[in-house]
Design an enzyme around this catalytic site. Structure first.
Site, PDB file in Angstrom:
ATOM      1  CB  CYS A   1      -8.631   3.692 -10.185  1.00  0.00           C
ATOM      2  SG  CYS A   1      -8.407   1.924 -10.353  1.00  0.00           S
TER       3      CYS A   1
ATOM      4  CE1 TYR B   1      -6.684   2.211   0.117  1.00  0.00           C
ATOM      5  CE2 TYR B   1      -6.260   4.030  -1.014  1.00  0.00           C
ATOM      6  CZ  TYR B   1      -6.134   3.346  -0.741  1.00  0.00           C
ATOM      7  OH  TYR B   1      -5.715   1.794  -1.426  1.00  0.00           O
TER       8      TYR B   1
ATOM      9  CG  HIS C   1      -4.663  -1.168  -1.753  1.00  0.00           C
ATOM     10  ND1 HIS C   1      -6.224  -0.677  -1.658  1.00  0.00           N
ATOM     11  CD2 HIS C   1      -5.008  -2.686  -1.938  1.00  0.00           C
ATOM     12  CE1 HIS C   1      -7.123  -1.571  -2.133  1.00  0.00           C
ATOM     13  NE2 HIS C   1      -6.145  -2.342  -2.125  1.00  0.00           N
TER      14      HIS C   1
ATOM     15  CG  ASP D   1      -8.374  -4.703  -2.786  1.00  0.00           C
ATOM     16  OD1 ASP D   1      -9.730  -6.547  -2.474  1.00  0.00           O
ATOM     17  OD2 ASP D   1      -8.144  -4.323  -2.585  1.00  0.00           O
TER      18      ASP D   1
END
Ligand code: ADP
Ligand code: SF4
Length: 681
Positions: free
Chosen positions: A31, A170, A173, A266
């Site tokens: 991001c 994805y 997460h 992470d």
């Protein structure tokens, strides 16, 4: 300089499905606070990474549908065809600079409140949203699942149309719908999408197959998957479900992008973990698939990268933060200039851009997110605008960065530092618990200016105004820093505290400089970033009874933006630091301090021999003030300008100090408009 042969392996191409990378440097999705709102800035930032040698450059997460609306965070969107031109900016910028472009498609499921789209969030089963919002996510029915598959497929086709080379599925997460399907704590379905692991994997498998079928002829399909969540049996565990899932899907994706979840695990800050800290969790993956594997670990050392490849841990060296701190990291290794790499310090200031919905900034790289709006290049800078000489007073992060950038412009620079070593606050703070890597801010710049022929550096040289006037440099830059107040004044306390015979006020600087204190300590944190906590930790390590008092509801509140808050509070509690939240200090008594509740005003007393306020800093303006008192003598002494920047001007973060130093150097001998950047949107 020629490339060091040891690093040749990093420049080998890697085949990923239908595409081949030019090397092993892979900027994983990250991001950046620009996304769909500042698309030109986002694209220029990504293009710069490609120019710096990253073989693959990915987007941040990209919402596939308005039911995945993560606003106010700013990410990418591919809701319909109208979003494609924004993505074209990115893919063109990456391709024009020789890289491949990847896109991380996402449905955020129960992670998002959909405040903008006003749609109920989606989840495998009825559940609370994973962040605190006053709403729940609703269980998807079969039609919802069909819709979701269609949205994902359509988004993949749009991504291909927009020019992407790699399309992600994805579940990397605990923020994604697909991850929610995989996890038994969220997925309570009794149909073929819930129950057994095989069933919980079904939707991921279908989405992977859909994506390959839709775009797999020309695009590689990557699967980003969190193999562990560090939370025991309620979460994903690499050696239980994680391993089984990788084995089940083995060669279905073209690329495995593996990591640990949540994001705070992470993107682990250096205060809580070292380079390569994910290896123990992810190294099994390569044994379970024939497809290439990419992973991250805040890799900044080419030797560590080579070791990852040679030992069969990773095929591609994934990086988010190291590529932010140094977009030209691959090229520097390619050109035998690895000693010039601006190594990420693991402070996570970059992450705060996402949490504050603003373009990311980086402590090490002041040009980050300024590529488009200010035209700043991380390696190139305009030649000097005159043959003026510059005196820089103060060798902290601001003075060091100004010196380096001015020298790159070709100015003759003299740097004077009062202390015997360069680094200023960075030097002191990097000696505090967990902050050792922060010294890289000073080390990189000290090394680089040591190579520059046009810089003269003097340490152990405290200058006063008289000397500065006498020297007669054309430009004088004061970067003399700031010192911590010891009297408690800040946000909550407006009248200075007064010490007593037995309870003393001690400044944070005293601790930073290695000073000792006596007895029971109260650290009063009304700054709310890291300083109060590292001081508390240091003194607790030395055996003091320590209480952290803060008007906030938690320790180090602002560090939520760097994803450190939870760990900071955990560490303080584990070390036995007492914590009193929502309280301020009323006064110091003999052997104690009086506290007041922020809500009720109710007072209580706790024992204390030493009180260390961490509230605000006082800019060191002494040289500036004395100089300005003689401004009429500037012309006679050949002085064209006197400026002050950073902590001696308006105290802030180290990132802000580096930025201010860089900005000064960029702007010297230029006209600066009132709005000094291009506006977008
Ligand atoms: P910043 O973050 O703004 O760079 P720092 O506090 O890290 O500020 O650094 C300021 C540096 O300036 C310190 O290393 C300090 O020793 C040095 N300094 C302060 N006053 C003088 C002076 N009069 N002459 C030379 N160096 C000075
Ligand atoms: Fe690394 Fe800090 Fe820069 Fe982020 S802000 S890339 S953690 S140096």
């Amino acid at each position: 300089m020629p490339r060091d042969k040891r690093y040749d392996i990093l420049f080998e191409p890697v085949k990923i499905g239908p595409i081949t990378t030019k090397n092993r440097f892979y900027q994983v999705p990250h991001c950046n606070g620009m996304g769909h709102r500042y698309p030109k800035a986002m694209a220029a930032m990504r293009g710069m990474k490609a120019a710096g040698g990253w073989g693959v450059v990915c987007t941040e997460e990209c919402e596939i549908h308005p039911s995945s609306d993560i606003s106010p965070a700013i990410e990418m969107r591919l809701w319909d065809d109208s979003d494609i031109p924004t993505h074209r900016l990115m893919t063109d910028a990456v391709h024009d600079n020789g890289g491949l472009a990847g896109i991380q498609l996402v449905h955020n499921g129960a992670n998002v409140p959909n405040y903008y789209s006003r749609m109920p969030p989606l989840a495998p089963s009825d559940m609370a949203t994973t962040y605190v919002h006053p709403l729940q996510a609703r269980a998807m029915d079969k039609q919802d699942i069909r819709d979701f598959r269609r949205w994902h497929r359509d988004a993949a086709l749009r991504a291909k149309n927009a020019g992407y080379d790699i399309v992600y599925v994805y579940a990397g997460h605990n923020m994604t719908l697909l991850m929610h399907y995989l996890l038994s704590r969220y997925n309570k379905r009794t149909d073929e999408y819930g129950g057994s692991l095989e069933n919980r994997v079904r939707l991921v498998r279908e989405i992977l197959e859909d994506t390959k079928e839709a775009v797999g002829d020309t695009c590689a399909v990557a699967f980003r998957f969190a193999v562990d969540e560090l939370m025991g049996q309620d979460g994903m565990r690499w050696n239980v479900e994680g391993k089984e899932i990788v084995e089940m899907l083995s060669d279905l994706p073209d690329l495995w992008d593996v990591n640990i979840s949540g994001w705070e695990n992470d993107s682990l800050p250096s205060r809580f973990g070292a380079e390569g800290s994910q290896e123990e969790y992810i190294r099994f993956v390569k044994q379970a698939t024939n497809k290439p594997v990419v992973g991250v670990g805040r890799f900044t050392s080419p030797d560590t990268m080579v070791s990852q490849v040679k030992r069969g841990v990773l095929d591609l060296i994934g990086a988010a933060r190291p590529s932010i701190a140094d977009p030209f990291l691959p090229n520097k290794i390619a050109e035998g200039r690895q000693d010039e790499i601006r190594e990420c310090i693991g402070c996570n200031i970059c992450v705060s851009g996402d949490f504050t919905s603003t373009p990311l900034r980086c402590t090490q790289n002041p040009t980050m997110a300024e590529e488009y709006r200010k035209g700043w290049h991380p390696e190139l800078i305009a030649k000097r605008g005159s043959d003026s000489s510059v005196l820089v007073v103060g060798g902290g992060p601001a003075g060091l960065e100004a010196t380096l950038a001015l020298s790159k412009r070709g100015y003759e620079v003299t740097l004077a530092e009062a202390y015997t070593e360069l680094g200023g606050r960075v030097l002191l703070e990097s000696r505090m618990p967990g902050l050792a890597e922060w010294k890289r801010v000073a080390d990189h710049r000290t090394y680089m200016i040591g190579q520059a022929a046009n810089v003269e550096t003097f340490v152990d040289s405290r200058l006063d105004a008289e000397q500065v006037l006498e020297f007669g440099f054309d430009h004088v830059l004061l970067a003399t820093g700031a010192s911590w107040r010891a009297d408690g004044v800040g946000r909550s306390i407006v009248h200075p505290l007064v010490e007593t015979a037995t309870t003393k006020l001690v400044s944070a600087d005293h601790i930073l400089r290695g000073g000792a204190v006596t007895g029971r300590v109260v650290v009063f944190d009304d700054e709310h970033y890291y300083m109060g906590s590292v001081i508390a930790e240091r003194l607790r390590d030395q055996g003091h009874e320590v209480t952290l008092v803060t008007p906030s509801t938690m320790a180090a509140e602002w560090s939520e933006n760097t994803m450190e808050q939870h760990r900071i509070q955990q560490r303080l509690l584990q070390k036995g630091v007492d914590m009193i939240c929502t309280h301020s200090i009323v006064k110091l008594d003999e052997g104690s301090v009086s506290l007041a509740c922020e809500y009720t005003g109710f007072q209580r007393r706790i024992a204390a021999d030493t009180v260390i306020p961490v509230t605000m800093r006082i800019p060191d303006t002494s040289v500036h003030q004395a100089l300005m008192a003689h401004s009429d003598a500037f012309a006679d002494n050949g002085i064209l300008s006197v400026s002050r920047i950073a902590d001696c001007h308006a105290p802030g973060t180290i990132a802000m100090a580096v930025y201010a130093g860089h900005q000064y150097a960029r702007e010297l001998d230029t006209e600066v408009p009132d709005i000094p950047f291009i506006r977008e949107g």
